[in-house]
Every structure is written in C-alpha cells, then in structure tokens.
Scaffold this active site. Structure first.
Site, PDB file in Angstrom:
ATOM      1  N   LYS A  75      48.010  98.966 -15.042  1.00 29.17           N
ATOM      2  CA  LYS A  75      48.129  98.715 -16.492  1.00 29.17           C
ATOM      3  C   LYS A  75      47.569  99.856 -17.345  1.00 29.17           C
ATOM      4  O   LYS A  75      47.999 100.039 -18.479  1.00 29.17           O
ATOM      5  CB  LYS A  75      47.444  97.400 -16.864  1.00 29.17           C
ATOM      6  CG  LYS A  75      48.187  96.170 -16.384  1.00 29.17           C
ATOM      7  CD  LYS A  75      47.559  94.899 -16.921  1.00 29.17           C
ATOM      8  CE  LYS A  75      48.280  93.677 -16.385  1.00 29.17           C
ATOM      9  NZ  LYS A  75      47.831  92.436 -17.043  1.00 29.17           N
ATOM     10  N   ASP A 111      49.682  90.450 -23.035  1.00 31.91           N
ATOM     11  CA  ASP A 111      48.740  89.469 -22.457  1.00 31.91           C
ATOM     12  C   ASP A 111      47.947  88.779 -23.566  1.00 31.91           C
ATOM     13  O   ASP A 111      47.807  87.559 -23.582  1.00 31.91           O
ATOM     14  CB  ASP A 111      47.751  90.151 -21.508  1.00 31.91           C
ATOM     15  CG  ASP A 111      48.418  90.598 -20.215  1.00 31.91           C
ATOM     16  OD1 ASP A 111      49.347  89.926 -19.755  1.00 31.91           O
ATOM     17  OD2 ASP A 111      47.995  91.633 -19.662  1.00 31.91           O
TER      18      ASP A 111
END
Ligand code: ATR
Length: 293
Positions: A75, A111
């Site tokens: 990420k 997220d």
C-alpha cells in the site's frame, strides 16, 4: 461498457495487487456489483512478488486495466509509481485504489472513507466526539487522520509502545493543524477521565482468528467508558473486544462494513456509477458467502 455479463472484446479488467491475494473478498464484491449494474467488467487477483511492484503498476496501466486495488504489503510501496496521489491518501501514507489517469494511475485510499461510510450508516458522528484508538500502527494512523479530518473533539492514542503513539499524535496534530491527538501508554487506561464516554476503535490484530479469546484490555471498568466500539477485525465476526463493549452497555461493530465500503467506493471511482442500497446489500451478502459466514 454496458450490459455484458460474458467476457468479450469490450470487457474491462480491474484487479488486486498484493502478496498473498488468495484470501481476498474483493472479487466477490466487485464482480457482484458489476453483475448487478450490468457492467462489462471483471475483477481478478494478481499475486505480485516484492521486486515486481513497479513492473506490475506500469504493466497494469499498459494493459489498459480500468482500476487496481492494492493490498498488504504494497500500500505504501506503489506510491512512487503513480501519476498523482489524492491528498487524504498522501496524509495516511497508503493507497489501496488506483484509478486511470492520462499518463498513469492516481492513488486513493478508500479504506478510511469506507470506515466513515460504515459509521454514517451506523449513525455514528465523529464531529466533536472523544475518540479512543487502540494501537498506533498503520491502521491506527489512518483512523486517527480520518477522525482529525472529520472534526473529532479529542483523539487518544492508546498503545503498548507509548513512544510510537507519541510520534503518531504529533504527526496527526501536524496534519490537522490543531492539537487534537494525544498519546497514552496502554497500561495507563485507568487514567482516562472517568466522566467521559468514548468512541473506541480497535486497530491491532489482537483477537484475530485463530486467537479469538484475546483482547488488548480485559477490564470491565474500561468498557463502561465506551459507548460505541469498532473492531477493524472481521474474522471472527464477533471479537472478544466487541463482546466486552456490549457487556459494558455499548454498541459494537466489526470491520466487515468497512471492507464492503472500501470496495464500493473503489468501484464508484472506477466506473463513475453510484452503488445503491440494494446493490450494496447484495455485494455484502456475496462477500459474506465467500467468507463462509
Ligand atoms: P497495522 O498496519 O495493521 O496497524 P502495525 O503497523 O504492525 O499493523 O501495527 C500493529 C499495532 O498493533 C501496533 O500498535 C502494536 O503495538 P506496538 O506499537 O506496541 O508494537 C499493536 N499490537 C500488536 N500486537 C500487540 C499485542 N500483543 N499487544 C499490544 N499491542 C499489540
């Protein structure tokens, strides 16, 4: 790219870059949404080895992929290979969604907006709230940035390693431009102001399958100060932390809705289409089916 459910010459591909990727629920989410909306889109997992991350990002763009999700452990690693990075993702220091631009992908973090959308659905408002974050790692950092951005009144970072919480609090305050966050050693929780009620967010992996009997704090007195608890863990669906929150009289939620909405927001970014409540429910059902719950 309308109306095709069969793969043909018009099919657009989205996928997931990570390592491992075999456990992912994202194909269930995206392929269900595509089917429900009659979009000619297929979502597939791509396991990428650590030395191939740049090649994977550039290759995905070259192959005209519509969009890419990025999961652990890449990420942060993909960030240098993007054309642009959304400010929230930059602040969090992690991207999980790549959207096609002119010359490369733009990186987003869905997220945290996913968690936020789940909270809105649960009737939880971060504005003015006293937020207690358990942990000070990557997930805690993202939650703290979200809470600061959404106007939380105070953010207490409770962590085993106090120094890490202190560093994170300073970063959050720097990004927010106000003194919203402070650090506390995990063992010092009895010093929390007793007249206060907190929204607690559990960001560590303590209590995750298979160690489902564990919780960072066991003390009932702590949980009486929690009016609402979120555990970012979704396996098991009911964690020890959640049970303790409920025993203390609070409401408790797991990380499943966050997982669903991070996917839905990515899908909306890729397709420019809104997902309605019925389609979200359908994707949620398929996601839980894929998990065997
Ligand atoms: P993530 O990106 O999922 O947040 P991470 O960055 O490795 O993962 O952070 C893990 C967090 O869980 C840390 O806050 C860690 O505490 P320390 O900073 O003291 O290491 C916390 N954590 C993990 N296992 C723990 C345990 N058994 N007891 C207390 N805290 C734990």
């Amino acid at each position: 790219m309308e109306k095709g459910t069969e793969i043909d010459g018009y099919t657009r591909i989205c996928g997931l870059i990570g390592n491992p990727v075999e456990h992912t629920m994202s194909p269930a989410i995206h392929n269900t949404l595509a089917r429900e909306q009659g979009m000619n889109l297929a979502y597939v997992p791509f396991r990428v080895s650590p030395e191939q991350v740049e090649a994977a990002v550039r290759g995905a763009f070259a192959l005209n992929l519509l969009g890419v999700n990025v999961t652990v452990p890449y990420k942060s690693q993909v960030m240098p290979f993007l054309e642009e990075i959304d400010p929230l993702a930059r602040q969090i220091g992690a991207v999980n969604t790549l959207v096609r631009g002119e010359r490369g992908f733009k990186g987003y973090n869905t997220d945290m907006p996913g968690l936020y959308r789940a909270m809105c659905e649960d009737g939880v408002d971060l504005r003015g709230e006293s937020v207690l974050i358990l942990g000070a790692g990557g997930a805690a950092r993202a939650v703290a940035m979200l809470a600061a951005q959404k106007g939380a009144g105070e953010i207490v970072l409770l962590n085993r390693t106090e120094e890490k919480a202190r560093k994170l609090a300073a970063e959050v305050n720097g990004a927010a431009g106000r003194n919203a966050a402070r650090a506390m050693a995990l063992g010092d929780y009895p010093k929390l102001p007793s007249q206060k009620q907190f929204l607690a967010i559990q960001t560590t992996n303590v209590g995750m399958f298979p160690k489902t009997e564990e919780s960072l704090i066991e003390d009932d007195a702590f949980y009486r100060r929690v009016h609402t608890g979120y555990d970012l863990i979704f396996n098991p669906a009911q964690t020890k932390f959640m049970s303790l929150v409920e025993k203390g009289g609070g409401r408790a939620f797991n990380g499943l809705k966050m997982l669903l909405y991070q996917g839905i927001i990515a899908y909306e970014l890729w397709t420019g289409r809104q997902v309605d409540g019925r389609q979200a429910e359908k994707a949620y059902g398929e996601m839980k089916n894929a998990m065997g719950i």
